[in-house]
Design an enzyme around this catalytic site. Structure first.
Site, mmCIF file in Angstrom:
data_model
loop_
_atom_site.group_PDB
_atom_site.id
_atom_site.type_symbol
_atom_site.label_atom_id
_atom_site.label_comp_id
_atom_site.label_asym_id
_atom_site.label_seq_id
_atom_site.Cartn_x
_atom_site.Cartn_y
_atom_site.Cartn_z
ATOM 1 N N ASP A 91 4.600 4.678 1.673
ATOM 2 C CA ASP A 91 4.063 4.082 0.450
ATOM 3 C C ASP A 91 5.148 3.299 -0.278
ATOM 4 O O ASP A 91 6.033 3.875 -0.894
ATOM 5 C CB ASP A 91 3.515 5.193 -0.438
ATOM 6 C CG ASP A 91 2.829 4.659 -1.680
ATOM 7 O OD1 ASP A 91 2.802 3.431 -1.860
ATOM 8 O OD2 ASP A 91 2.314 5.474 -2.463
ATOM 9 N N ASP A 304 2.373 -4.728 -2.352
ATOM 10 C CA ASP A 304 2.114 -3.327 -2.045
ATOM 11 C C ASP A 304 1.489 -3.167 -0.674
ATOM 12 O O ASP A 304 0.373 -3.612 -0.439
ATOM 13 C CB ASP A 304 1.189 -2.762 -3.121
ATOM 14 C CG ASP A 304 0.994 -1.265 -3.006
ATOM 15 O OD1 ASP A 304 1.591 -0.655 -2.103
ATOM 16 O OD2 ASP A 304 0.246 -0.704 -3.817
#
EC number: 3.4.23.-
Length: 453
Positions: A91, A304
């Site tokens: 992540d 992201d």
């Protein structure tokens, strides 16, 4: 996924069992040492191939938010002494790495790390400098539990969360003899937007710019990824330098840093400056002020890998939606259902028959370009629309525009998701505080690295 997100629909699995170590000028295999990554002069990189797995979407509980996430990147490695096999979501929007911890009588509890079986496990007391100072970027401040251990609680916008104690443990990386002692969260409570899928993932590997992230603790100067979006060769993650002679020159955009904490600005996210949006090369009439973070920090733009689609603040989304709708008039048929909003954020959808898809109708769509300072991401063809699983109207499938409205998520930010990063080499240069972008064919790049078919 930035720190408020947790993706669950399409799973991209990184297989660490097939480590490749390559030099900057060739794709030949060689021995690998993680210690070499502490210096930018290293001539070696670690390449991990991606695998894909489709996860059903009909298990999401009704008490969760309408928005849920679609893609995770996971890596399989071993932790502790003796080593226990675990898998962790990669992540780029989160800081603290964590494992699902469970003290079990089973010799190898599935998808759980058992700290009682590891002689190298060391919990962090709440009086330690790590707990008192290095957790300051957490959305929820670390606290002291009844055993005087450092307690962390992480929460996400889709109502998923995890909580437990900070600890130090040995992480093993492939065949490397240079194992690393890392700070992580040993989480006893994990609640996600899909309980069935939650049980398949042991934890999360935080990759943002925070001091406790995996990338910061390991001292990597750079890392890159390339996602092809195909099942045959989904792509790869590369840790280390990417100065390959065959790689297309990258266009760099600077990472934005602020010194003063602001309520809506994530200071450890990979934040860039969005300067405009083009449709077929023409800039939309969007005021520059809307694209710049305001005095509260709202309006930052984050790159992201853990969020699938791209989300824009309301006024910008409305402008792009209107323009795209006009440009596709006469090409596509709008799906007319005022009550349907895909994933709670995407309200522009179309009915398209399989025959029209096979005829190449998607290639007639206008190109949408995200313009940054010094670089662009151009999205064209198939990535502009996403087929909604299990939804048909007659013989037509429903496809939705892959840009969503941040306002519908209650989020004051722009997020550039990985769906719009397909066949792009994305380099995170931590030493020079910048992100490099270049259009490439990820399968061809994988072959050059020795991992493609």
């Amino acid at each position: 996924m930035f720190s408020r997100f947790h993706a669950l629909f399409l799973l991209l699995v990184l297989s660490v069992r097939t480590y490749k170590c390559v030099s900057s000028s060739s794709s030949s295999s060689s021995s690998f040492s993680f210690s070499s990554f502490s210096s930018s002069s290293s001539s070696q990189t670690l390449v991990l191939p991606l695998k894909t797995r489709i996860t059903p979407t009909d298990h999401r509980p009704t008490d969760k938010l309408h928005f849920h996430h679609n893609v995770t990147l996971t890596v399989t490695l071993t932790v502790g002494t003796p080593p226990q096999n675990i898998s962790m979501v990669i992540d780029t929007g989160s800081e603290l790495s964590w494992l699902r911890c469970n003290r079990s009588s089973n010799p190898n509890p599935v998808n759980n790390f058992d700290p009682t079986r590891s002689s190298s496990y060391s919990p962090i007391p709440c009086s330690s400098p790590t707990c008192r100072t290095r957790t300051r970027d957490f959305l929820i401040p670390a606290s002291c539990d009844s055993d005087k251990l450092c307690h962390a609680t992480l929460s996400y916008a889709d109502a998923s969360s995890s909580e437990g104690n900070l600890a130090a443990e040995i992480f093993h990386f492939g065949n490397s003899t240079n194992d690393s002692n890392l700070i992580f969260g040993c989480m006893g409570s994990v609640s996600g937007s899909d309980p069935e899928e939650d049980t398949k993932t042991t934890g999360l590997l935080g990759m943002n710019r925070g001091s406790l992230s995996f990338i910061s603790q390991m001292g990597f100067p750079k890392f890159s990824y390339c996602i092809s979006g195909t099942d045959d060769f989904p792509g790869f993650l590369l840790l280390g330098d990417s100065n390959f002679t065959w790689l297309t020159p990258l266009n760099y955009t600077p990472l934005i840093r602020i010194s003063t904490p602001l309520p809506y600005f994530d200071r450890v996210a990979y934040t860039v400056q969005l300067t405009g949006i083009k449709v077929n090369g023409k800039l939309l009439p969007i005021p520059k002020s809307v694209l710049v973070p305001d005095h509260t920090g709202a309006g930052q733009t984050m790159v992201d890998s853990g969020t699938q689609f791209t989300f824009l603040l309301g006024p910008v989304y409305t402008a792009l939606r209107s323009h795209f709708l006009n440009r596709t008039n006469g090409i596509l048929t709008v799906y007319e259902d005022p009550d349907f909003v895909f994933q709670g954020t995407m309200d522009l959808c179309y009915r398209i028959s399989p025959v029209r898809i096979r005829s190449g109708i998607l290639h007639r769509l206008p190109t949408v370009s995200l313009v940054f300072e010094g670089a662009e991401i151009a999205v064209s063809g198939q990535p502009l629309l996403y087929r909604v699983p299990h939804l048909t109207v007659g013989n037509d499938s429903v496809y939705c525009f892959t840009f969503g409205n941040s306002d519908l998520m209650g989020m004051e930010a722009y997020v550039i998701g990985h769906h719009h990063q397909q066949n792009m080499w994305i380099e995170f240069d931590l030493q020079r505080s910048r992100i490099g972008l270049a259009p490439v064919e990820c399968d061809v790049s994988g072959q050059r690295l020795g991992i493609g078919s």
